[in-house]
Scaffold this motif. Structure first.
Motif, PDB file in Angstrom:
ATOM      1  N   SER A 186      12.383 -26.597  27.504  1.00  0.00           N
ATOM      2  CA  SER A 186      12.610 -25.710  28.644  1.00  0.00           C
ATOM      3  C   SER A 186      11.285 -25.326  29.288  1.00  0.00           C
ATOM      4  O   SER A 186      11.169 -25.236  30.518  1.00  0.00           O
ATOM      5  CB  SER A 186      13.389 -24.463  28.206  1.00  0.00           C
ATOM      6  OG  SER A 186      12.586 -23.596  27.435  1.00  0.00           O
ATOM      7  N   GLY A 187      10.254 -25.107  28.462  1.00  0.00           N
ATOM      8  CA  GLY A 187       8.940 -24.794  29.002  1.00  0.00           C
ATOM      9  C   GLY A 187       8.354 -25.943  29.792  1.00  0.00           C
ATOM     10  O   GLY A 187       7.744 -25.742  30.853  1.00  0.00           O
ATOM     11  N   GLN A 192       6.725 -27.989  34.922  1.00  0.00           N
ATOM     12  CA  GLN A 192       6.739 -29.107  35.868  1.00  0.00           C
ATOM     13  C   GLN A 192       7.225 -28.646  37.248  1.00  0.00           C
ATOM     14  O   GLN A 192       6.641 -29.004  38.274  1.00  0.00           O
ATOM     15  CB  GLN A 192       7.643 -30.221  35.347  1.00  0.00           C
ATOM     16  CG  GLN A 192       7.046 -31.017  34.208  1.00  0.00           C
ATOM     17  CD  GLN A 192       8.026 -32.015  33.603  1.00  0.00           C
ATOM     18  OE1 GLN A 192       9.247 -31.817  33.667  1.00  0.00           O
ATOM     19  NE2 GLN A 192       7.507 -33.070  33.018  1.00  0.00           N
ATOM     20  N   THR A 193       8.273 -27.832  37.268  1.00  0.00           N
ATOM     21  CA  THR A 193       8.792 -27.325  38.542  1.00  0.00           C
ATOM     22  C   THR A 193       7.735 -26.504  39.273  1.00  0.00           C
ATOM     23  O   THR A 193       7.550 -26.637  40.490  1.00  0.00           O
ATOM     24  CB  THR A 193      10.045 -26.458  38.292  1.00  0.00           C
ATOM     25  OG1 THR A 193      11.046 -27.248  37.666  1.00  0.00           O
ATOM     26  CG2 THR A 193      10.586 -25.894  39.597  1.00  0.00           C
ATOM     27  N   LEU A 194       7.014 -25.671  38.536  1.00  0.00           N
ATOM     28  CA  LEU A 194       5.976 -24.838  39.138  1.00  0.00           C
ATOM     29  C   LEU A 194       4.844 -25.696  39.700  1.00  0.00           C
ATOM     30  O   LEU A 194       4.375 -25.466  40.829  1.00  0.00           O
ATOM     31  CB  LEU A 194       5.438 -23.865  38.087  1.00  0.00           C
ATOM     32  CG  LEU A 194       4.274 -22.951  38.493  1.00  0.00           C
ATOM     33  CD1 LEU A 194       4.662 -22.081  39.682  1.00  0.00           C
ATOM     34  CD2 LEU A 194       3.844 -22.078  37.325  1.00  0.00           C
ATOM     35  N   VAL A 195       4.402 -26.688  38.933  1.00  0.00           N
ATOM     36  CA  VAL A 195       3.294 -27.536  39.373  1.00  0.00           C
ATOM     37  C   VAL A 195       3.716 -28.391  40.565  1.00  0.00           C
ATOM     38  O   VAL A 195       2.943 -28.574  41.527  1.00  0.00           O
ATOM     39  CB  VAL A 195       2.793 -28.415  38.212  1.00  0.00           C
ATOM     40  CG1 VAL A 195       1.716 -29.382  38.698  1.00  0.00           C
ATOM     41  CG2 VAL A 195       2.251 -27.543  37.086  1.00  0.00           C
ATOM     42  N   GLU A 196       4.926 -28.932  40.519  1.00  0.00           N
ATOM     43  CA  GLU A 196       5.400 -29.758  41.636  1.00  0.00           C
ATOM     44  C   GLU A 196       5.451 -28.966  42.937  1.00  0.00           C
ATOM     45  O   GLU A 196       5.186 -29.499  44.018  1.00  0.00           O
ATOM     46  CB  GLU A 196       6.774 -30.334  41.305  1.00  0.00           C
ATOM     47  CG  GLU A 196       6.718 -31.433  40.243  1.00  0.00           C
ATOM     48  CD  GLU A 196       8.086 -31.768  39.676  1.00  0.00           C
ATOM     49  OE1 GLU A 196       9.062 -31.066  40.030  1.00  0.00           O
ATOM     50  OE2 GLU A 196       8.171 -32.709  38.857  1.00  0.00           O
ATOM     51  N   ALA A 197       5.777 -27.684  42.846  1.00  0.00           N
ATOM     52  CA  ALA A 197       5.846 -26.848  44.051  1.00  0.00           C
ATOM     53  C   ALA A 197       4.463 -26.596  44.633  1.00  0.00           C
ATOM     54  O   ALA A 197       4.316 -26.454  45.862  1.00  0.00           O
ATOM     55  CB  ALA A 197       6.530 -25.522  43.732  1.00  0.00           C
TER      56      ALA A 197
END
Length: 510
Positions: A186-187, A192-197
């Motif tokens: 989950s981490g 990954q979602t944070l970095v991709e944004a």
């Protein structure tokens, strides 16, 4: 980054750690992780430097922050990997604390790591509860050097079977390891979602800005301490193997730029298990200085840049392998906090509290050999030290532990025990202008034979007061009314009553 963007980034990355913790708690099998919350979660950068952590357990988090760089350098990493470790001398703390580490990749680039650490009540020690009265590391259970549990998403079934097969409750252990793996996944997804944004470059810029901000806040806070050298010494009761009054000595050099914390003069490592690796000592030191910083100070590597440690090898606070360390992580780390606080009280008496209970009051129970296996472990709350602003809290876990007492209903439903009494220990806090917090009384009735191990401190030496305040009362342990030493292993039978009275906190002011 402007301040608003930096504040949002800091909150978002801390939320990654919070979600990891929620997943671990909800999916864990054992009451120690699920109900006592004996776990911690953190995010690191690609080199293993701390980026963020949840408000979990200081001794877990500080030691991970100190040791993670070496683990990252030591291994080869690929997407989908997951490394498991508990070796105290290769990045762990003590054997029950098992860490899972997963790298995070975005577009083929490694951007960081996520990690969680959870305390397993069964790690295959010589006595149930895996907190034995040990004199060697081998007696304390399965030693796991950093090794890949998952490679590119595939579980090493043979390794998992080998680890869990050496424990009394392999199914429960496997369930808790699966919960830790789910937490790590989950981490990975959330980071990954944070970095991709933000993009990889934008994320790295944000991490650097966060570290620089943490360092600025830390240096500003530490600059308020008067320049000088301050010394303090306190002692541990005993190591359970015949040695008493083991000294922990510290000298803190405040230069106006950096803080140097030197443990020269501390007792040599001992035959008992009060020894700790340097990472645990670092966690205790980081914790105290973090308490002097503003609330908004981020828990990142930059925050701890001004703090340097010196500790002679072969001492209680920087033990050499293969020293026994089961109680070092819990009891010695707690005394290090007392010593550093006592030292800083000379520099800033208006900011430092009296000593808190000074023990985690470790209790480990389980079935004797030949009986159906069960393992139980908990730490007990006590009194908090009073400070210049008011009295100490009662019946709370303090300093290096941030866990809970096991709820009575969970304990009685899960184990052959009954809680006969659970109360505040009135009169145990030190008396003064601001009184110390009260300890607790917890009485266990055993409904079946069991092996009991107690690792406790402040049974001979009381938690000290400050500014003329009195010391808190020492703790005490009793079996069927008979006084017990602070550290022991004993077999009990059905009907026996174990009573633990935890120490109170020291008072502040006359």
């Amino acid at each position: 980054m402007n301040p608003i963007e930096l504040g949002i980034f800091s909150s978002r990355i801390e939320a990654v750690c919070d979600e990891m913790g929620a997943v671990l708690r909800r999916s864990a099998f054992s009451p120690n992780i699920r109900d006592r919350l004996d776990f911690s979660c953190a995010v690191f950068d690609a080199a293993g430097e701390l980026v963020a952590q949840a408000a979990h357990i200081p001794v877990h988090l500080g030691s991970m922050a100190y040791a993670m760089r070496d683990i990252v350098r030591r291994l080869e990493w690929a997407e989908g990997d997951m490394v498991i470790v508990n070796d105290p001398f290769l990045g762990g703390t003590h054997l029950p604390d098992v860490t899972l580490i997963a790298p995070v990749y975005v577009g083929g680039t490694r951007v960081g790591f996520v990690a969680n650490r959870a305390h397993h009540a069964d790690i295959g020690a010589v006595t149930p509860g895996s907190m034995p009265l040990s004199s060697t590391l081998e007696e304390e259970g399965v030693v796991i050097s950093p090794v890949h549990l998952y490679r590119q998403g595939q579980l090493d079934q043979a390794l998992m079977a080998d680890i869990t097969g050496r424990m009394r409750s392999p199914r429960q252990a496997a369930g808790d390891f699966a919960a830790q793996a789910s937490s790590a996944r989950s981490g990975v997804r959330r980071l990954q979602t944070l970095v991709e944004a933000q993009g990889v470059t934008g994320y790295r810029v944000a991490v650097k800005a966060l570290n620089d901000y943490g360092e600025r806040l830390a240096r500003a806070a530490l600059a308020t301490l008067p320049i000088g050298r301050y010394r303090f010494i306190d002692v541990l009761d005993d190591d359970g193997q015949g040695r008493e009054d083991l000294a922990i000595q510290v000298e803190i050099d405040v230069t106006g730029q950096d803080i140097v914390v030197d443990f020269d003069g501390t007792a040599a490592q001992t035959r008992g298990n009060l020894n700790c690796p340097l990472s645990v000592a670092a966690a205790a030191v980081y914790y105290v200085f973090r308490c002097l910083m503003p609330e908004q100070t981020p828990a990142c590597a930059g925050t701890f840049r001004p703090i340097r440690l010196r500790a002679p090898e072969g001492t209680l606070v920087n033990a050499n392998a293969p020293a026994a360390v089961a109680a070092g992580n819990v009891e010695t780390s707690t005394r290090i906090v007392d010593v550093v606080l006592g030292c800083l009280a000379q520099a800033a008496p208006e900011r430092i509290p009296a000593a808190s209970q000074g023990s985690m009051n470790n209790l480990a129970f389980g079935a004797p050999a030949g009986e159906p296996a069960w393992d139980y472990y908990e730490t007990l709350a006590g009194g908090m030290g009073a400070g210049p602003q008011g009295g100490g809290l009662s019946a709370v876990h303090t300093h290096m532990t941030n866990t809970l007492n096991t709820p009575v209903e969970v304990l009685e439903m899960s184990y052959p025990m009954r809680i006969r009494r659970y109360a505040v220990r009135r009169g145990s806090g030190g008396q003064g202008k601001y009184p110390g917090g009260e300890g607790i009384v917890r009485e266990y009735e055993f409904l079946a034979p069991a092996v009991v191990t107690i690792l406790s401190e402040r049974r001979r030496h009381t938690p000290w007061g400050l500014a003329g305040g009195e010391a808190g009362q020492a703790g005490c342990n009793r079996l069927n009314g008979e006084s017990l030493p602070g550290k022991l292993t004993r077999t009990v039978v059905a009907g026996d009553l174990l009573t633990v009275e935890t120490p109170g906190g020291g008072a502040y002011g006359r």
